[in-house]
Design a protein around this motif. Structure first.
Motif, PDB file in Angstrom:
ATOM      1  N   UNK A   1       0.806  -1.225   0.000  1.00 39.63           N
ATOM      2  CA  UNK A   1       0.000   0.000   0.000  1.00 39.63           C
ATOM      3  C   UNK A   1       0.837   1.272   0.000  1.00 39.63           C
ATOM      4  N   UNK A   2       2.171   1.145  -0.115  1.00 36.96           N
ATOM      5  CA  UNK A   2       3.033   2.319  -0.155  1.00 36.96           C
ATOM      6  C   UNK A   2       3.695   2.657   1.163  1.00 36.96           C
ATOM      7  N   UNK A   3       3.152   2.138   2.282  1.00 39.28           N
ATOM      8  CA  UNK A   3       3.812   2.314   3.572  1.00 39.28           C
ATOM      9  C   UNK A   3       5.006   1.366   3.669  1.00 39.28           C
ATOM     10  N   UNK A   4       5.638   1.352   4.848  1.00 41.25           N
ATOM     11  CA  UNK A   4       6.613   0.326   5.183  1.00 41.25           C
ATOM     12  C   UNK A   4       6.025  -0.541   6.287  1.00 41.25           C
ATOM     13  N   UNK A   5       6.468  -1.794   6.356  1.00 39.86           N
ATOM     14  CA  UNK A   5       5.952  -2.710   7.362  1.00 39.86           C
ATOM     15  C   UNK A   5       7.094  -3.505   7.971  1.00 39.86           C
ATOM     16  N   UNK A   6       6.832  -4.022   9.161  1.00 41.71           N
ATOM     17  CA  UNK A   6       7.797  -4.864   9.849  1.00 41.71           C
ATOM     18  C   UNK A   6       7.618  -6.308   9.396  1.00 41.71           C
ATOM     19  N   UNK A   7       8.715  -6.966   9.061  1.00 45.14           N
ATOM     20  CA  UNK A   7       8.673  -8.382   8.714  1.00 45.14           C
ATOM     21  C   UNK A   7       9.607  -9.149   9.638  1.00 45.14           C
TER      22      UNK A   7
END
Length: 359
Positions: free
Chosen positions: A143-149
């Motif tokens: 969605x264009x954000x950043x996320x934690x993996x």
């Protein structure tokens, strides 16, 4: 949300050069709405502020305590089986400059820091069963954000280690990872960075539960195909910007086209439900579509001791998931009673994850 192994291996992270002799066991994504490319240190700070297992649910704390009690009983966690004893630390594989600053220690979790960089970090643990690494990485989200993996990488210690990892897999997927998801995503929201460009209903993750025949609206009870039922609960989430999604789309966003490993373990393994195999327009995660309307869809499955309906309804800007069960034999009640508590803990996360996928 569980991700394929490629979601970890395709990223240009430093951990790959250190773990060529490890296998990737699990990859999990955590939502961090509104996060930017430089927010990984803020996420780590939020996670540390959220605390460790002591602030988790009673179920999580019980499993955590049970694991360490078993380790003490069978001698799994002796110092001679740990890092720098049975196996060398991964820090020994790092260049000197990176080796000197592995990151802060934690008294709450038994993981030793390996390194910490602006977009990733790693911690390790070794005992008689495995040498394992928990890797956290900061990655662009769809969605264009950043996320934690989070990736869990393991090197089992022989046959016993492989059996141990297989034995704890259901507990990781059904209890541990969902609990971490709630804790870490809440930590991000509490950090104050989740308010940008995110609908309030998704950001807050508010899910309303009701349990029992008397609490469930008659209009929803009328949608089950069971002639009578012994158990019912309904969980409802505000749909917000997702109000135009169909009930079938919500159902597939929650359960997928085919059942996951955790779903197969509960539905097939513990409840004996006869689920169809493969993808089909007439099934959702192996459950047969047995009815639908403009604002609802009904899924059905049964075993020799239990019959069930899952009803998804979207109306009035809200989406509800109702679970109806009929005990065909007395063992049905005995089987479902302990599972119902796990079920009620998992459903809110299913709805929130579905809302995020649809968004």
């Amino acid at each position: 949300m569980r991700l394929p192994v490629s979601a970890h291996t395709d990223q240009p992270w430093r951990i790959h050069e250190l773990t060529r002799d490890f296998r990737v066991e699990d990859v999990w994504a955590f939502r961090t709405p509104g996060a930017g490319p430089d927010d990984f240190p803020a996420m780590l700070a939020a996670m540390r502020a959220a605390g460790g297992p002591a602030r988790q649910s009673a179920q999580f704390r019980f499993l955590w305590a049970a694991r360490w009690k078993l380790g003490a009983l069978f001698g799994w966690d002796k110092p001679e089986d740990g890092i720098a004893a049975r196996v060398p630390s991964l820090r020994d594989r790092l260049p000197a400059g990176l080796r000197d600053d592995p990151g802060p220690e934690s008294d709450e979790v038994p993981l030793t820091p390996v390194y910490e960089l602006p977009a990733e970090c790693a911690r390790e643990l070794a005992n008689k069963t495995v040498h394992t690494v928990m890797h956290l990485g900061w990655s662009p989200a769809p969605n264009g954000d950043h996320e934690l993996r989070m990736a869990v990488l393991v090197k089992p210690n022989g046959t016993f280690g492989r059996l141990y990892m297989a034995g704890i897999a259901p507990f990781r997927h059904l209890v541990v990872y969902p609990a971490l998801t709630r804790q870490w995503e809440r930590a991000w929201r509490d950090h104050g960075r989740a308010g940008r460009e995110v609908p309030a209903s998704v950001r807050d993750g508010e899910v309303t539960p009701v349990v029992g025949r008397r609490s469930v609206p008659p209009s929803l009870q009328a949608l089950t195909s069971l002639p009578d039922f012994d158990y019912v609960d309904v969980f409802t989430i505000d749909t917000g910007a997702n109000a135009d999604a169909t009930p079938e789309r919500w159902a597939r966003a929650m359960f997928g086209d085919v059942p996951s490993l955790a779903e197969r373990f509960i539905w097939r393994g513990l409840l004996g439900l006869r689920l169809t195999r493969g993808r089909s327009a007439d099934t959702v995660a192996g459950w047969r579509v047995t009815g639908r309307g403009e604002d609802w869809i009904r899924l059905a499955a049964a075993s020799w001791f239990l019959s069930g309906n899952l009803v998804v309804r979207t109306t009035g800007g809200r989406t509800s998931l109702a679970t109806f069960l009929r005990y065909e034999r007395p063992v049905g009640r005995l089987a479902w009673r302990p599972l119902s508590a796990v079920h009620r803990r998992l459903v809110p996360g299913l709805l929130r994850d579905a809302a995020e996928r649809i968004r």
